[in-house]
Each structure stands twice: as C-alpha cells, then as structure tokens.
Design an enzyme around this catalytic site. Structure first.
Site, PDB file in Angstrom:
ATOM      1  CE1 TYR A 217      -1.039  25.544   9.057  1.00 24.60           C
ATOM      2  CE2 TYR A 217       1.400  25.941   9.116  1.00 24.60           C
ATOM      3  CZ  TYR A 217       0.016  26.442   8.527  1.00 24.60           C
ATOM      4  OH  TYR A 217      -0.064  27.163   7.877  1.00 24.60           O
ATOM      5  CB  ALA A 218       5.065  21.153  10.349  1.00 19.82           C
ATOM      6  CB  ALA A 219       2.345  16.615  10.391  1.00 21.00           C
ATOM      7  CB  SER A 220      -1.743  19.247   8.305  1.00 21.20           C
ATOM      8  OG  SER A 220      -1.395  20.554   8.525  1.00 21.20           O
ATOM      9  CE  LYS A 221      -1.441  24.290   5.589  1.00 23.27           C
ATOM     10  NZ  LYS A 221      -2.925  24.601   4.814  1.00 23.27           N
TER      11      LYS A 221
ATOM     12  CG  ASN B 122      -7.094  29.419   1.310  1.00 24.22           C
ATOM     13  OD1 ASN B 122      -5.722  29.444   1.526  1.00 24.22           O
ATOM     14  ND2 ASN B 122      -7.689  30.179   2.144  1.00 24.22           N
TER      15      ASN B 122
ATOM     16  CB  SER C 159       2.341  25.955   5.190  1.00 16.89           C
ATOM     17  OG  SER C 159       3.268  26.741   5.816  1.00 16.89           O
TER      18      SER C 159
END
Length: 233
Positions: A139-143, A69, A125
């Site tokens: 952030y989007a790429a990591s999720k 998390n 996410s």
C-alpha cells in the site's frame, strides 16, 4: 463552459464525499464505482481503458478533469506464503497505481489531441511519505508511486496546460480506516495525531474540488497533506 469530470472510487468514503462536493451547476460528473453503468474491476488488465472509453461516451467525448481515487487497503503479512504475499502485492499495485497510471496516460493523450489542458488529481496517502504497517508494504509503495507519477506528469506537461496534483490524507473516517484503527488499537493511533482526530471525508473532498477546479496553475506538482499534523514535511 461545463467542466466534465471522471472520478474513480466513488462508492463510499472519500470518493462519495468528492462526488457530493462536485454535484453542482456547471459540472458533469461521471463516477466509477463497483456497481452502475461505469462499474469497473481495476484488478483486470483491460479495465482502465474500457472505463476511459465508457466515460468519454457518457460525457459526449470530452473529459476535462480526472480524479484517481479508487484503491484498496488490504493486509498482506510478511509471513504469508510466497504466492499469497506476491498476489497481494500485485493486486494492490494494479488497483492503486497501475490503473491510475493507465487513466492518467489516456487523459494526457486526450488533452494533447484536442490541444487543450486538463487536470489530474490523485488521491494518494500519508503512507507515501511515512510508510505504513508491516503488513502494508504494498500500500505504501503504491501511494509513493502515485506521488512520483503526479510530479512527473506535472513537470512533463505543464507547458501544455496539463496540471497534476496529489492529495495525501492520513487516517480518514472511511470503512477502510475504521477497520484499521480497530485492529491497531485506535486510542494509541489517535494519540499520534496532534489534531486529536482522524480526517473526515468531506475535508479531503474539499481539497480535491479545489485542485480540480480552482487551484492556480503554478500549483501544479503540489502534494497536499490532510493528516492533522501527524506527518509534516
């Protein structure tokens, strides 16, 4: 048999809610946070293996469930300097994705070594599917990477009883989301959520507990949305 669980990112918000819902008989929980005996800075390359070993020591050498998390949500505007933009990208990737990958690898090896299954629950996410703001490419790429990793683990190791699930919350009432909602015009963003409100941490925690303890084996590889129908697939 008591279930031994390692939970990262338990300091607040979703992580704290997950810890609360797992505070029950039959569960031994080791929680990573920014302070305490399992304090970890995932931005450091050696952090994840160190945490894994300390958690094993705390749980008498056995971990049955890993819940990834821990994460950051930090803006990196496109007009930042080259060095600042890259530093923001790499920090987010290391904390949100690389650390989770390292822990997941160690979990799989642990379960293979004892010839018994285990479960990985990754808190990803909505951004993994829908993308995010122009300042949050990383952030989007990591999720999205976390979701793809979950599917890969599920497909590769299901026959060994190793199960993997992703949960994709939309906006959730945590410190990170409150700041973002305020900065982007909260009412306008809420209008994009058919339910009319953001998710609550305990709603995501309910899903995490289900995946960690109860979800049937045939659900492995599932990606579960908790976003008030703001993104449907």
């Amino acid at each position: 048999m008591t279930v031994h669980i390692l939970l990262t990112g338990a300091s607040r918000g979703i992580g704290a809610a997950i810890a609360a819902t797992l505070d029950a008989p039959g569960i031994r929980l080791a929680t990573q946070a920014t302070t305490g005996p399992l304090a970890t800075d995932f931005n450091q390359p050696v952090a994840a293996p160190s945490l894994w070993q300390r958690a094993l020591d705390a749980l008498d050498g056995r971990i049955d469930v890993l819940i990834n998390n821990a994460g950051v949500f930090e803006a990196t505007p496109i007009d930042s300097s080259d060095a600042e933009w890259l530093a923001g990208w790499e920090r987010t990737m290391r904390i949100n994705l690389t650390a989770a990958a390292e822990l997941s690898r160690l979990a799989v090896l642990h379960w293979q070594g004892r010839e018994s299954g285990g479960r990985i629950v990754n808190i990803a996410s909505r951004a993994a599917h829908r993308g995010d703001s122009p300042a949050h490419w990383h952030y989007a790429a990591s999720k999205a990477g976390m979701v793809a990793m979950t599917k890969t683990i599920a497909r590769a190791y299901a026959a060994q009883g190793i199960l993997a699930f992703s949960i994709c919350p939309g906006f959730t009432m945590t410190g990170m989301a409150e700041e973002y909602l305020a900065s982007r015009g909260g009412d306008k963003l809420l209008a994009d959520i058919p339910l009319g409100r953001v998710a609550m941490p305990d709603e995501v925690a309910t899903m995490a507990r289900f995946c960690a303890l109860e979800a049937p084996a045939s659900m492995t590889g599932a990606v579960l949305d908790v976003n008030g129908a703001s993104y449907v697939r």
